[in-house]
Each structure stands twice: as C-alpha cells, then as structure tokens.
Motif scaffolding. Structure first.
Motif, PDB file in Angstrom:
ATOM      1  N   LEU A  82      -5.007  62.241  43.287  1.00  0.00           N
ATOM      2  CA  LEU A  82      -4.167  62.407  44.477  1.00  0.00           C
ATOM      3  C   LEU A  82      -2.678  62.449  44.119  1.00  0.00           C
ATOM      4  N   PHE A  83      -2.283  61.658  43.113  1.00  0.00           N
ATOM      5  CA  PHE A  83      -0.880  61.651  42.689  1.00  0.00           C
ATOM      6  C   PHE A  83      -0.457  63.011  42.155  1.00  0.00           C
ATOM      7  N   LEU A  84      -1.258  63.599  41.283  1.00  0.00           N
ATOM      8  CA  LEU A  84      -0.925  64.926  40.737  1.00  0.00           C
ATOM      9  C   LEU A  84      -1.011  66.002  41.812  1.00  0.00           C
ATOM     10  N   LEU A  85      -1.948  65.856  42.739  1.00  0.00           N
ATOM     11  CA  LEU A  85      -2.038  66.800  43.857  1.00  0.00           C
ATOM     12  C   LEU A  85      -0.758  66.753  44.677  1.00  0.00           C
ATOM     13  N   PHE A  86      -0.255  65.534  44.903  1.00  0.00           N
ATOM     14  CA  PHE A  86       0.996  65.351  45.645  1.00  0.00           C
ATOM     15  C   PHE A  86       2.161  66.016  44.912  1.00  0.00           C
TER      16      PHE A  86
END
Length: 260
Positions: A82-86
C-alpha cells in the motif's frame, strides 16, 4: 557512523554508480534484449531477497506468537504494498518505454521523470538494507552481519544493471554523458538515505522489527510485479527475462544461505 553500517549502506549505492558509469563506455541505446535480461535478473534478486532476507526472518522474529507467527509478516507485507501504491500515485514518474507519465500531472522534463521512476523503486531496497542492518545492531540472533552484507551485496549486484538501464536512456534523450551518469547515480542516492532513516526508526521501536522486515518485502514485491515484470515481458515474446530472473533468484538465494 559505525563502519559496518557505512559499508552496508554504501555498497548498494556503489553498484548503482558503477552501472551508471557504463554510459561512458557504451554507444547508442541499450539493446532491448539486454535490457530485458537485466530487468529479469533484478526481479529475481528482489524476489529472493524478499523471501530469504526479509519475510523468513520476520516470521522467525515472531515465533513467540505461536500459530499466529505469520501475522506481523502479513500486516507488514500488505503495508509495504500500500505504501508503494501510494507513492506511485503521488509522484510523477515515467517508466522505461512508456509514452505517458504516471502520477499527478506535472511539467517536469521527461528525463527527470525517468530518474524519478527508478528512484521510486529504489526506496524499498534502501529500506530493506536498513532494517536488516538495524536487526543486526539491535542484537537479534536471527540476523547476523553476514546476512545483512549478503543482502547489501545482492542489492548492489542488481543495482549495477539498473544504473546502466537509467543512464543509457538519459544519454539517448540528449543529455551529456556526465549529466546522464549523475542522473543514474542520483537515482540510487535514495537507498543509503532510506536505509539510514529505517535504521533510526527501528532502533527507536525494536518491537517493530518483524513488521518493518515484511514491510520492505512488500514494497520490493510491488516494484517487481508492477514495474519490472511488465518491462521484461513487453513486446515480442522472449525467454531471456525468465532465464535471467531465475539466475538472479539463484544468485541472491546463494548469497543469503552461504553468507547468512
């Protein structure tokens, strides 16, 4: 700074810098088959590192959870994705071979967005090295300096082709050789910075270790699935990406088991 930590953080950056220096010796654009093979190799290293250097130690760190020992790894892994997607959605960047940039609209130069794309996927690699070094510093028995250096060397090996993959297109886009080299080198500068920040965070909150290990694994796997695999499979069918993926996986697995 402890010299052990310095070398652990510096070696991956050195790999990127040496790869970027290829712009001084190579002419023209990198052959598509070579680029595909190097991307496959990088993918294999990152997948193996995610498993042997990050996820397995994360589960072992949570062994006192009994049958729920997998839970911190699952939570951390999902958080890393989710962090990299963000970041993927808030940072304007341009992947190799793509016509349209991703992220918010911007007036940045095409070459700048190429550098940002590589910088974006170097963030989890810096975090991975940092959290493993932090585990060694905090005295976690399952994480030795040898295993931390195995990860650092593995990341450096796959950073070498990445440095070349970014500096050559910059040169092809009209940049001078020195500027192309600096652009490729700077794309890897985020790794020691991210690694040091991760070390500082982990040293403050030692119980976060299994979560941060798996968080870095999730972030790395996001890069592999979202960017590297599509790049090595794009265009005419070829087996080179699969073969070099296997080679990269075996190299990283060997390093981790032999040195760790």
């Amino acid at each position: 700074m402890n010299m052990d930590i310095f070398w652990g953080l510096f070696i991956p950056f050195l790999g990127t810098s040496l790869g970027a220096a290829c712009v001084f010796f190579m002419r023209g654009e990198m052959h598509r088959g070579v680029q595909r093979g190097l991307t496959g190799f990088a993918s294999g290293v990152m997948v193996a590192a995610s498993i042997w250097s990050l996820l397995i130690p994360a589960i072992e760190e949570s062994s006192d959870w009994g049958k729920l020992a997998f839970l911190p790894a699952v939570i951390g892994f999902g958080g890393g994705i989710l962090f990299l997607l963000f970041l993927d959605h808030i940072i304007p960047h341009l992947h190799m071979g793509a016509e349209r940039a991703e992220g918010p609209r911007s007036h940045l130069a095409r070459t700048t967005m190429l550098v940002l794309a590589v910088t974006l996927h170097n963030i989890p690699e810096g975090m991975a090295v940092g959290v493993v070094l932090a585990g060694f510093l905090s005295g976690h028995g399952d994480i030795t300096y040898a295993s931390a250096m195995a990860l650092s060397i593995g990341i450096a090996i796959q950073n070498f082709p990445e440095g070349a993959i970014i500096s050559m297109p910059l040169r092809g886009a009209g940049m001078g050789k020195m500027k192309s080299f600096v652009g490729g080198m700077l794309s890897g500068a985020v790794e020691p910075v991210g690694g040091m920040l991760t070390i500082l965070l982990t040293s403050l909150v030692v119980p976060l270790m299994p979560y941060l290990l798996s968080f870095a694994a999730g972030a790395m796997m996001y890069v592999v699935v979202e960017e590297l695999i599509p790049e090595m499979s794009e265009g005419e069918h070829s087996d080179i990406g699969v073969l070099t993926f296997a080679l990269g996986f075996m190299v990283m697995m060997t390093l981790d088991v032999a040195l760790g």
